[in-house]
Design a protein around this motif. Structure first.
Motif: not given
Length: 724
Positions: A303-331
């Protein structure tokens, strides 16, 4: 196609993004976006995603190059990232300054975690106050560039990653990184105020030394620095990005926490064209690592005309259990409802249903027998790993050396009624990794009988079923139970022996068991080889062909590894194929600790290697959703005319880059599979030691598709398929 369904229905303000090297944004569309999303071939430490209005092409930014395998920002990391990635990948450099104002690329302001500087200058440790905190270590500003380049080498900063290249590569300057001419270059300035306090000017370095040549983005968590850069950059060539740190951290210029600044994005618009945020700013996690409700950060920024970049993704750094260790799901976490699938204790009704929902072609039942002759599905005859049997039946624990080298509570010592009182248990197949599987569902579901499994398979119209039979000789001779008769009766009662619509596969590690099903044309027989082998001589192949149509092999019999790196591809698959015998591989898992470094901590690359490179005919996997996504992708076909193909790994490629003196000791190849290894003695007659038995086909067995391979500590779903 699943890939298309996930992106259809995007609204104007919906956000789409890609990340990791080797995703192709140049051909972005709903039809190919998640196809390419399945192709994460870089385990780079933090690859960042950009969120743009739907329809715009996202950019892909690799922090420190290929830093998942090589020391960050090293020559290898940069060059491999460019050579294996998409055509417009952006290299990311965290700027640090030396005493003589030379810019180097290193994430941490302290060099001792990513170089050998502490060993080179052991008495030079210092303490500085940085953003109000005392920080101790070795700092670039205390050394000239000559001191660093002539004495210090890089090391891997993440200790779970390969150390094979430690001590062999020098630090990289900003000029080095720009000099290899990446399509885009991102310079992050994390500590401008610190350097200014120590009489070093980051602004002057950037302006005078680089003259902004080749710098596409400049980011910083310091508002004062960005305000200053606004006066001197060419905004048509270089974008300024405000980087948010942890919500409770304090921004040095305004002395406000970043959480407060986030509420006033209009103030950021005046100094930057975009924001870089930790991924948790967009989709936060609960304390137990499950996804919470997404925030409005992306929409607010747009809404402010800003692009958004997200950080913290890595195949070997587990995120949520929702992703079942599949980086495809998290990305693709913007559309998690289509990708995140719960897992359940193996061989339960819920696990089978999930496997079917996840696209498994063939569902399997490892048949076990109860004391009263009921055939049911469970990965192991030992109930300890898959249930709470120890709580209720500890007195039944016994040692059965014919089955395993440790004590257990075995299904054939409990009646089916007793087994039905047990609670399924989901535990990790990798207990020392610390990577649990879906604790929220660890006791969900119920065990089912073979009959119910077959009914379920028919009702769901799956492509086929696999029935795994083990311990037949022991059950017959010592327990008076005929698992062969139980399976035969159940299949016949369900009319699987009189149809050709659904494939029926009978698997066993005992050739005498397979021979019992030789006269049923509708059944395909699969020989399970559990031992690691390196070769199948012609005579053994000919013997296998007499009794089996396919062979199920462990991964290491197909791709050998040493120290976590692949070394060779064996000839086993080719030898079997030459005799028209299908080859399956088991068990593939999404957890990065189970994946060789050459596969980049990416289960999709491992699949591409076994299927695309080695021509395997089917895989047994704990995560059928990942395999299904790969197989559905047109990019999985290396002969297809697509903009990008999911490329397999080459055995030994990474080891070939290392210095000979640091290579792990060579290991002996697996032994050849002999005829004696294959041919088993005839099955014994069924003894009467167990008295009368129940109808072998009776009982509540409604099968679902999940094979709990290994320790059944987890749900390991099996998926098989055949290629023409």
């Amino acid at each position: 196609m699943v890939v298309f369904e996930i992106l259809t229905g995007l609204e104007e303000n919906d956000q789409v993004f890609i990340s990791f090297l080797l995703v192709d944004p140049l051909n972005f569309s709903p039809e190919n976006f998640l196809t390419n999303m399945a192709d994460f071939k870089c385990a780079s430490l933090h690859v960042w995603n950009v969120y743009l209005p739907a329809g715009d092409e996202p950019v892909v930014i690799a922090r420190g190059g290929f830093s998942g395998l090589f020391p960050e920002s090293s020559q290898f990391a940069h060059q491999i990232a460019l050579s294996t990635s998409l055509s417009n990948v952006i290299l990311y450099c965290n700027l640090q300054l030396t005493k003589d104002s030379v810019g180097i690329c290193q994430t941490d302001i302290r060099l001792d975690n990513s170089t050998n500087i502490a060993a080179v200058f052991p008495k030079s440790q210092k303490t500085y106050t940085i953003n109000g905190e005392n920080v101790q270590g070795w700092f670039a500003l205390d050394y000239t560039s000559d001191q660093l380049f002539n004495n210090v080498t890089l090391t891997q900063s993440i200790y779970s990653r390969p150390s094979l290249f430690d001590g062999t590569l020098p630090l990289s300057t900003v000029d080095d990184a720009i000099g290899i001419k990446p399509p885009g270059f991102w310079l992050n300035v994390q500590y401008d105020a610190f350097y200014a306090a120590n009489k070093l000017s980051v602004s002057s370095y950037i302006q005078k030394t680089t003259r902004f040549m080749g710098i596409s983005y400049i980011s910083s968590p310091e508002i004062g620095f960005l305000k200053n850069m606004n006066k001197i950059i060419n905004k048509a060539k270089t974008k300024l990005i405000f980087r948010f740190l942890d919500a409770d951290a304090v921004e040095p210029t305004t002395k406000q926490p970043y959480s407060s600044i986030l509420k006033d994005l209009s103030s950021i618009k005046s100094i930057a064209s975009g924001i870089l945020v930790p991924k948790e700013y967009i989709w936060p996690l609960s304390k137990d690592q499950y996804l919470l409700t997404p925030t409005s950060v992306v929409a607010d920024a747009h809404k402010q005309g800003l692009e958004v970049y997200a950080s913290g993704f890595a195949n070997d750094m587990p995120g949520s259990y929702n992703y079942s260790y599949d980086p495809t799901a998290e990305e693709n976490f913007g559309h998690i409802s289509q990708w995140s699938k719960w897992v359940y204790p193996g061989s339960t009704d819920l696990a089978y249903q999930q496997a079917v929902d996840d696209g498994a072609d063939i569902i399997d039942c490892s048949v076990q027998m109860s004391k009263d002759g009921v055939a049911f599905c469970l990965n192991s005859a030992d109930l300890l790993g898959s249930s709470n049997a120890m709580t209720s039946f500890m007195s039944r624990s016994t040692m059965v050396s014919e089955i395993q080298p440790k004590s257990g509570i075995f299904s054939f010592d409990l009646t089916w009624s007793e087994i039905q009182t047990l609670t399924p248990q989901l535990t990790s197949p990798l207990p020392n990794s610390g990577l649990a599987r879906n604790p929220a569902n660890k006791n969900q579901g119920k065990f089912i009988t073979l009959s119910d499994f077959l009914d379920f398979a028919k009702a769901k119209a799956v492509s086929g079923i696999l029935i795994d039979i083990e311990n037949a000789a022991y059950l017959a001779s010592k327990k008076g139970l005929s698992i062969i008769d139980a399976v035969t009766a159940a299949l016949s009662n369900a009319t699987f022996d009189k149809q050709a619509t659904q494939k029926v596969m009978i698997q066993s590690d005992d050739t005498s068991v397979l021979s019992k099903f030789k006269n049923v044309p509708a059944y395909k027989r699969v020989l399970s080889i559990k031992e690691i082998i390196g070769d199948v001589p012609k005579q053994t192949v000919e013997e296998i062909k007499k009794i089996a149509d396919a062979v199920n092999l462990p991964r290491s019999s197909i791709v050998t590894t040493n120290g976590g790196f692949t070394t060779t591809f064996t000839t086993v698959v080719d030898e079997l194929h030459a005799a028209n015998i299908s080859a399956y591989v088991s068990v593939l898992r999404n957890e990065y600790v189970a994946i060789a470094f050459d596969f980049f901590s990416d289960p999709v690359v491992e699949l591409a290697t076994y299927v695309g490179r080695l021509g395997i005919d089917g895989v047994v996997t704990d995560y059928p959703k990942t395999a299904d996504a790969y197989l559905r992708s047109p990019c999985s076909d290396l002969n297809a005319k697509v903009a990008y193909s999911i490329l397999p790994a080459e055995a030994g490629a990474l080891l070939g880059l290392a210095e000979p003196e640091v290579l792990p000791p060579a290991e002996a190849p697996g032994p050849p599979l002999t005829v004696d290894d294959v041919v088993d003695p005839p099955l014994p007659q069924v003894s009467s030691s167990n008295g009368s038995t129940a109808d072998p086909a009776a009982g509540p067995v409604k099968a679902l598709h999940v094979q709990v391979v290994g320790q059944m500590l987890q749900i390991w779903v099996s998926i098989y398929w055949e290629f023409c």
